[in-house]
Design a protein around this motif. Structure first.
Motif, PDB file in Angstrom:
ATOM      1  N   LEU A  77       0.837  -1.236   0.066  1.00 39.37           N
ATOM      2  CA  LEU A  77      -0.057  -0.050  -0.094  1.00 39.37           C
ATOM      3  C   LEU A  77       0.944   1.462   0.002  1.00 39.37           C
ATOM      4  CD1 LEU A  77      -2.773  -1.110   2.530  1.00 39.37           C
ATOM      5  CD2 LEU A  77      -2.764  -1.361   0.176  1.00 39.37           C
ATOM      6  N   ARG A  78       1.978   1.124   0.693  1.00 41.85           N
ATOM      7  CA  ARG A  78       3.002   2.406   0.559  1.00 41.85           C
ATOM      8  C   ARG A  78       3.622   2.532  -1.011  1.00 41.85           C
ATOM      9  NH1 ARG A  78       7.460   1.076   4.870  1.00 41.85           N
ATOM     10  NH2 ARG A  78       8.221   3.306   3.999  1.00 41.85           N
ATOM     11  N   PHE A  79       3.862   1.496  -1.362  1.00 42.04           N
ATOM     12  CA  PHE A  79       4.372   1.471  -2.779  1.00 42.04           C
ATOM     13  C   PHE A  79       3.378   1.957  -3.616  1.00 42.04           C
ATOM     14  CE2 PHE A  79       5.637   0.281  -6.698  1.00 42.04           C
ATOM     15  CZ  PHE A  79       6.964   0.014  -6.892  1.00 42.04           C
ATOM     16  N   ALA A  86       4.183  11.268 -12.550  1.00 45.63           N
ATOM     17  CA  ALA A  86       5.571  11.114 -13.186  1.00 45.63           C
ATOM     18  C   ALA A  86       6.167   9.839 -13.257  1.00 45.63           C
ATOM     19  CB  ALA A  86       6.448  12.019 -12.163  1.00 45.63           C
ATOM     20  N   ASN A  87       5.765   8.886 -12.315  1.00 39.41           N
ATOM     21  CA  ASN A  87       6.186   7.446 -12.263  1.00 39.41           C
ATOM     22  C   ASN A  87       5.424   6.177 -12.520  1.00 39.41           C
ATOM     23  OD1 ASN A  87       4.745   6.998  -9.939  1.00 39.41           O
ATOM     24  ND2 ASN A  87       6.369   7.589  -8.680  1.00 39.41           N
ATOM     25  N   ILE A  88       3.993   6.576 -12.543  1.00 31.59           N
ATOM     26  CA  ILE A  88       3.186   5.323 -12.745  1.00 31.59           C
ATOM     27  C   ILE A  88       3.334   4.714 -14.199  1.00 31.59           C
ATOM     28  CG2 ILE A  88       1.142   6.484 -13.530  1.00 31.59           C
ATOM     29  CD1 ILE A  88      -0.452   4.785 -11.732  1.00 31.59           C
ATOM     30  N   SER A  93       4.673  -0.224 -17.069  1.00 32.00           N
ATOM     31  CA  SER A  93       4.990  -1.233 -18.115  1.00 32.00           C
ATOM     32  C   SER A  93       5.864  -2.248 -17.791  1.00 32.00           C
ATOM     33  CB  SER A  93       6.149  -0.177 -18.930  1.00 32.00           C
ATOM     34  OG  SER A  93       6.992   0.363 -18.133  1.00 32.00           O
ATOM     35  N   LEU A  94       6.427  -2.230 -16.521  1.00 32.02           N
ATOM     36  CA  LEU A  94       6.900  -3.370 -16.140  1.00 32.02           C
ATOM     37  C   LEU A  94       6.319  -4.488 -15.204  1.00 32.02           C
ATOM     38  CD1 LEU A  94      10.031  -1.217 -14.199  1.00 32.02           C
ATOM     39  CD2 LEU A  94       9.981  -2.507 -16.452  1.00 32.02           C
ATOM     40  N   VAL A  95       4.897  -4.439 -15.264  1.00 31.47           N
ATOM     41  CA  VAL A  95       4.047  -5.369 -14.513  1.00 31.47           C
ATOM     42  C   VAL A  95       3.709  -6.405 -15.351  1.00 31.47           C
ATOM     43  CG1 VAL A  95       1.623  -5.627 -13.552  1.00 31.47           C
ATOM     44  CG2 VAL A  95       2.577  -3.604 -13.001  1.00 31.47           C
ATOM     45  N   TYR A 113      -7.238   6.829  -8.695  1.00 32.24           N
ATOM     46  CA  TYR A 113      -7.973   7.703  -9.668  1.00 32.24           C
ATOM     47  C   TYR A 113      -8.079   9.009  -9.152  1.00 32.24           C
ATOM     48  CZ  TYR A 113     -11.367   5.839  -6.256  1.00 32.24           C
ATOM     49  OH  TYR A 113     -12.162   5.601  -5.251  1.00 32.24           O
ATOM     50  N   GLU A 114      -7.793   9.371  -8.041  1.00 33.88           N
ATOM     51  CA  GLU A 114      -7.998  10.602  -7.410  1.00 33.88           C
ATOM     52  C   GLU A 114      -6.661  11.411  -7.729  1.00 33.88           C
ATOM     53  OE1 GLU A 114      -8.651  10.400  -3.309  1.00 33.88           O
ATOM     54  OE2 GLU A 114     -10.919   9.711  -3.354  1.00 33.88           O
ATOM     55  N   LYS A 115      -5.576  10.992  -8.212  1.00 32.83           N
ATOM     56  CA  LYS A 115      -4.620  11.771  -8.565  1.00 32.83           C
ATOM     57  C   LYS A 115      -3.754  11.469  -9.810  1.00 32.83           C
ATOM     58  CE  LYS A 115      -1.044   8.607  -5.829  1.00 32.83           C
ATOM     59  NZ  LYS A 115      -0.305   8.786  -4.565  1.00 32.83           N
ATOM     60  N   ILE A 116      -4.348  10.399 -10.398  1.00 31.92           N
ATOM     61  CA  ILE A 116      -3.606  10.057 -11.942  1.00 31.92           C
ATOM     62  C   ILE A 116      -4.515  10.938 -12.929  1.00 31.92           C
ATOM     63  CG2 ILE A 116      -3.101   8.285 -13.435  1.00 31.92           C
ATOM     64  CD1 ILE A 116      -1.479   8.300 -10.903  1.00 31.92           C
ATOM     65  N   SER A 117      -3.906  11.686 -13.719  1.00 32.51           N
ATOM     66  CA  SER A 117      -4.566  12.599 -14.696  1.00 32.51           C
ATOM     67  C   SER A 117      -5.057  11.497 -15.647  1.00 32.51           C
ATOM     68  CB  SER A 117      -3.514  13.655 -15.347  1.00 32.51           C
ATOM     69  OG  SER A 117      -2.509  12.733 -16.262  1.00 32.51           O
TER      70      SER A 117
END
Length: 647
Positions: A77-79, A86-88, A93-95, A113-117
């Motif tokens: 959850l922290r991860f 900037a990093n998602i 792409s590595l999943v 979804y609250e912070k990814i544009s």
């Protein structure tokens, strides 16, 4: 990924695979893991949260591992909470492919979804392989990125199953999907029409579209359904002309040169049935004529009098199971069902003509049963019903017998409720009587399986798909068994034959007395009564309780109390009711034959082929015959239970 932990539910062959890994796992520094590690920790925790623990570990050890899994989950959850625009994309792409669904589950759980544009989300799903259904599983994700998902869907016709799944999902037990509000009914209609006109549409999807009903969200016009029907027929013809065809012939004959009452000959794929002419000529009294449909033509089984023409789950082959729709809108027309009903219509047709040549109208037999036999044998109240006369056309016969069928249902239901038939009250009932609402004279007449435990019992003990059935040292044996029950009944099978991950299942079956384990660890069949009930239900989907011996009642009642079984008190079982509904109308099933409505609402004028009217009339006679058998059975059961006094 071969050594990664992936969550699978209990019963799946891969359930618990690699879960032993938790023994050696240390709680890592968050900077020392990648996204696949984070997802794996989540998968491990899911097992322990579901109560799936390590075999051969003490309760204390498993409690410690459960606590460790919670610590690992906190790392996950922290991860995920550190992911941002900037990093998602880089992480996503590595999943690993097998972890993609879990990624979106965690995306929703962590409210990313609250912070990814919108732009980042669109970039992710456009440029990295994504299973489309994963995007429509979560209400909040769909609500946030509705306009993006609308375009995502409309730009690819191969996603048609998402639309159809949403259309069907109120009638299935599958995981629910959501469509964005931005996707209008016009969008859906155009999308479906574009699919119909596409280069290589799937014929099963075309058939589904042709049977769709219009509603507020899915405004499917008659024109669209007609286009789907035309394209379905065109594509089916192409497939038929370019494929290897399997054809099966059925023939029925009456012969004086046979020693047996009935002989079945199989010649290649053809089935030839021969009935003794002497027997048929010696059984021309009305009672024997009806008995011939039970004992000779086998419309029902004995003694439970279950209609054998219904579609049973156990009759579907492997390919039919794979290709079937999960929707409750569709009646399951499997191959065995089609053959059984084709044969029943042939039997009715040839027997009807045989009786006519011997001076007997079968309509008179049915009329006698309802208006005289029931009164004379069971002291039933007067039933009034008129059958078609000899001189009417088959089109007229269908209209008349349709009304006769309905009035018999209403009168019998009134008798069940009041032990009398009030015809003045009957006159006030203008609506149709639903077949499933007609009550039985006896309580708890039918027993069905229900719930998680029943489905698990049936799967593990009697399914040919259960993985407990397949053991390397038995698979190569000359014997082949259809289920785990047959395996343990006929072979020496031990707990040690199975992987540790299967031991929870074996313990579950042992705790519920479906198997026993002797001191040497050999697995043997358990409680005979429980297994007999389960086996009957696995094959026939329902049982008639009162044909079981009294010593079984405590177990049946106990399972009902535990919601493993349930009962009802209707004249017809749920499966028999579904069969009648399938033949008579399209209220319950969009693929129903709808023969009642063809004649009840004057639509028979659209049928120009007189042979089709005769065929439909034979269907009505089959239904009326099985109805007579079921009503007679109801009276017999009621009488055997002391509920009936005859003169």
């Amino acid at each position: 990924m071969t050594e990664r932990v992936k969550y699978f539910p209990i019963g799946d062959f891969c359930c618990g695979m690699n879960l032993n890994k938790i023994k050696s796992l240390e709680i890592p520094d968050i900077n020392a893991i990648d996204i696949n590690d984070a997802i794996e920790y989540y998968e491990i925790n899911r097992y322990f949260e579901e109560g799936i623990c390590l075999k051969n570990c003490s309760a204390k050890q498993n409690e410690d591992y459960h606590k460790k899994s919670k610590c690992l989950l906190s790392i996950t959850l922290r991860f995920f909470n550190l992911l941002n625009d900037a990093n998602i994309y880089e992480h996503y792409s590595l999943v690993d492919t097998s972890y993609k669904s879990s990624f979106w589950r965690l995306f929703d759980k962590c409210k990313l979804y609250e912070k990814i544009s919108f732009e980042t989300f669109e970039n992710m799903i456009s440029n990295v392989n994504t299973y489309p259904n994963d995007l429509f599983l979560y209400k909040n994700i769909v609500a946030k990125y509705g306009s993006t998902l609308r375009s995502f869907l409309l730009n690819d016709l191969s996603y048609i199953n998402i639309v159809l799944t949403v259309y069907e999902q109120n009638y299935t037990d599958n995981e629910k999907l959501y469509l964005p509000v931005e996707l209008s009914s016009v969008d859906i209609s155009n999308y479906i029409e574009n699919y119909i006109n596409s280069e290589s549409p799937n014929i099963n999807i075309l058939k589904t579209i042709s049977l769709m009903r219009s509603d507020d969200r899915f405004k499917i016009s008659d024109e669209i359904r007609y286009k789907a029907k035309e394209r379905y027929e065109k594509e089916s013809k192409i497939i038929f002309e370019n494929s290897v065809r399997f054809e099966q012939g059925l023939s029925i004959s009456f012969s004086s040169n046979t020693e047996n009452v009935k002989t079945i000959n199989n010649e290649g794929t053809d089935i030839n049935l021969t009935y003794s002419l002497e027997w048929l000529q010696d059984t021309l009294d009305y009672t024997s004529i009806l008995n011939n449909f039970i004992y000779l033509f086998e419309f029902v089984d004995v003694p439970q009098m279950r209609i054998l023409l219904v579609a049973r789950q156990s009759d579907a082959g492997i390919l039919e199971h794979l290709n079937k729709t999960d929707s409750k809108r569709y009646y399951p027309e499997n191959y065995t069902f089609k053959i059984a009903n084709r044969l029943a219509l042939m039997q009715m047709d040839v027997y009807y003509d045989f009786l006519e040549k011997n001076g007997i109208r079968y309509e008179n037999v049915l009329e006698w049963f309802f208006t005289k036999y029931l009164q004379e044998v069971f002291n039933c109240s007067e039933i009034r019903v008129s059958f078609p006369s000899e001189k009417t056309s088959f089109s007229e016969k269908c209209s008349i017998i349709c009304e006769a069928f309905e009035t018999v249902l209403k009168q019998f239901d009134l008798y069940v409720k009041n032990k009398d038939i009030n015809f003045e009250l009957l006159k006030m009932s203008s609506g149709s009587k639903k077949i499933g609402d007609v009550h039985s004279l006896v309580d708890a007449k039918y027993i069905y399986g229900e719930g998680k435990d029943y489905n698990a019992f049936k799967y593990y003990m009697f399914s040919d798909q259960c993985l407990l059935l397949y053991l390397p040292r038995i698979t190569n044996n000359k014997y082949r068994y259809k289920c785990f029950y047959e395996l343990i009944k006929n072979e020496k099978i031990y707990v040690t034959d199975y992987r540790e991950s299967d031991h929870n299942i074996i313990k579950y079956l042992n705790d519920n007395e479906l198997i026993t384990i002797d001191k040497e660890g050999r697995i043997l069949p358990g409680n005979d009564v429980k297994l007999a009930i389960l086996r009957d239900l696995s094959k026939n989907d329902f049982v008639s309780k009162w044909y079981y011996p009294p010593e079984t009642y405590p177990i049946i009642d106990d399972w009902i109390e535990k919601h493993i079984l349930c009962s009802d008190d209707t004249l017809l079982s749920k499966q028999e009711t579904a069969y009648y509904d399938y033949l008579l109308n399209r209220v319950e099933f969009v693929n129903g034959l709808d023969i009642r409505n063809k004649y009840k609402h004057g639509n028979q004028q659209g049928i120009k082929d007189m042979n089709e009217h005769k065929q439909n009339y034979m269907v009505f006679l089959v239904l009326f015959t099985t109805l007579a058998i079921k009503i007679n059975d109801d009276f017999c059961l009621f009488q055997s239970k002391g509920g009936l006094e005859t003169e």
